[in-house]
Motif scaffolding. Sequence first.
Motif, short mmCIF file in Angstrom:
data_model
loop_
_atom_site.label_atom_id
_atom_site.label_comp_id
_atom_site.label_asym_id
_atom_site.label_seq_id
_atom_site.Cartn_x
_atom_site.Cartn_y
_atom_site.Cartn_z
N LEU A 116 106.31 -7.72 4.86
CA LEU A 116 107.74 -8.08 4.87
C LEU A 116 107.92 -9.60 4.86
N ALA A 117 107.07 -10.30 5.57
CA ALA A 117 107.16 -11.76 5.60
C ALA A 117 106.85 -12.34 4.21
N LYS A 118 105.85 -11.73 3.56
CA LYS A 118 105.53 -12.21 2.22
C LYS A 118 106.65 -11.95 1.24
N ASN A 119 107.22 -10.75 1.28
CA ASN A 119 108.36 -10.45 0.40
C ASN A 119 109.58 -11.30 0.76
N GLY A 120 109.75 -11.59 2.05
CA GLY A 120 110.86 -12.45 2.47
C GLY A 120 110.72 -13.86 1.92
N GLU A 121 109.49 -14.36 1.87
CA GLU A 121 109.27 -15.68 1.29
C GLU A 121 109.59 -15.69 -0.21
N THR A 122 109.26 -14.58 -0.88
CA THR A 122 109.58 -14.48 -2.31
C THR A 122 111.09 -14.44 -2.52
N LEU A 123 111.78 -13.65 -1.70
CA LEU A 123 113.24 -13.60 -1.80
C LEU A 123 113.86 -14.95 -1.43
N LEU A 124 113.27 -15.61 -0.45
CA LEU A 124 113.79 -16.91 -0.03
C LEU A 124 113.68 -17.93 -1.17
N GLY A 125 112.59 -17.86 -1.93
CA GLY A 125 112.45 -18.75 -3.08
C GLY A 125 113.51 -18.50 -4.13
N ALA A 126 113.85 -17.20 -4.39
CA ALA A 126 114.89 -16.87 -5.36
C ALA A 126 116.26 -17.34 -4.88
N ILE A 127 116.55 -17.17 -3.59
CA ILE A 127 117.85 -17.59 -3.05
C ILE A 127 117.99 -19.11 -3.10
N ASN A 128 116.94 -19.82 -2.76
CA ASN A 128 116.98 -21.28 -2.80
C ASN A 128 117.19 -21.79 -4.23
N PHE A 129 116.57 -21.11 -5.19
CA PHE A 129 116.78 -21.49 -6.59
C PHE A 129 118.24 -21.25 -6.99
#
Length: 371
Positions: A222-235
Amino acid sequence: MSEHSSESTTLDESHPSAEEVQSGCEGSAMAQESPKNSAAEIPVTSNGQLEDSHEHSFNRDLKCSLPVGLGLSETKITSHGFDGAKEGVVEAGQFPNKGGRAQQKSGPVVLADEVKNPAMEKLELVRKWSLNTYKCTRQIISEKLGRGSRTVDLELEAQIDILRDNKKKYENILRLAQTLSTQLFQMVHTQRQLGDAFADLSLKSLELHEEFGYNADTQKLLAKNGETLLGAINFFIASVNTLVNKTIEDTLLTVKQYESARIEYDAYRTDLEELNLGPRDANTLPKIEQSQQLFQVHKEKYDKMRNDVSIKLKFLEENKVKVLHNQLVLFHNAIAAYFAGNQKQLEQTLKQFHIKLKTPGADAPSWLEEQ
C-alpha cells in the motif's frame, strides 16, 4: 680736415607728453608746406649714422599721423637701420596697463543652442503624469457615481468575466489537490512505518510469524502504491498551478492593461465632448485640436489592447482545454487504479504520462560526495 670731421650736435630730449606732441604736430604741419629736398634735411654724423634728433622728430611726426583713438601707450614705433633705404614700422596692439590688467578683446558673439535641462524634462513628465492621473481618477469616480459614460465591449467583457470566475474555481481545485497530496503523504509515511513494525514482530514472534508477515507485506505494498499515486497527484498539481498562476495570470495582466487603456480613452473622449459642446473661438480652437490629437492617440492604444486581449483569450482557451484534458485523465486513472488495487494499471498510467517517481534517498549525496 678738422672742419669736415666735426660732429653734429646731438639733441637729448625726453619723450614729450600728449599735449606737446599735439602742439608739435601743428608746427610740423606748417613746416611741411614749403617743398624741400628731403635728402638735404637729413643730418648725418661723421660715421654715417642718422642724428638722434632727426629720429626723434620722425617718431614725433609719425605719432601725429596716428588716429586720435589710438593712445601712445598702445603704440610701439620701431626704426630700422639706414642701410640704404630708411624703413619705419608701426606696431599697434594691446599692452598691459600699469596695474597689470589686460584690456578685454572684443569679438563676435556666438549664441549656442539652448541646452536641455534634465530637471525641466522631469518636471514636464511629472506634469503630464499628474494631468493624466487626474483625468483617469475623475473618469473612474464619475463611472462609480453613475454620471459618466463608459465604453463597453459586451462580448469581450463576458469572456473576461468567465475567465476570472474559472480562475477562482481552478484555484479551489488546486488548493484541495494540495491538501489531498499532504494527507496522502502522511498516510504513506504511516503505512511504511506500520509495515516495518509488522515485519519486526514477525521475526520476534514465532507463533504469529505468518500473520505479522502478511500484514507487513500488505502495508508495504500500500505504501508503494501510495507513492505512485502521490507522484501522479503532484504532477497534476504542478500542471494546474502553471496554468492558473502563469498562463491565466499573464492573460489577466493584459486584461488590466486593456482596462487602463479603456479608462484613459473614455477620459479623453469625455474632455473632447465637453470642448465640442462649448463655444468655438480663437482661444478654444487650439485646445480642441490638441484634445482631438490626444483622443486619437488613446483610441489607437485602446483598440490595440482590445485586439491583444482577444487573441490571448483565444489561445488561452485552446491551451486550457488541452492541458486540463490530459491532467483530468491522469488523475482519474491513477485514483481508480490505486483504490482498485491494480498496481500494474497504476504503473502503466504513470508511464503513459511520462512521470518518473523519485526513489527514496536518491537526492541524498553518496558517501564519496560527502568526502
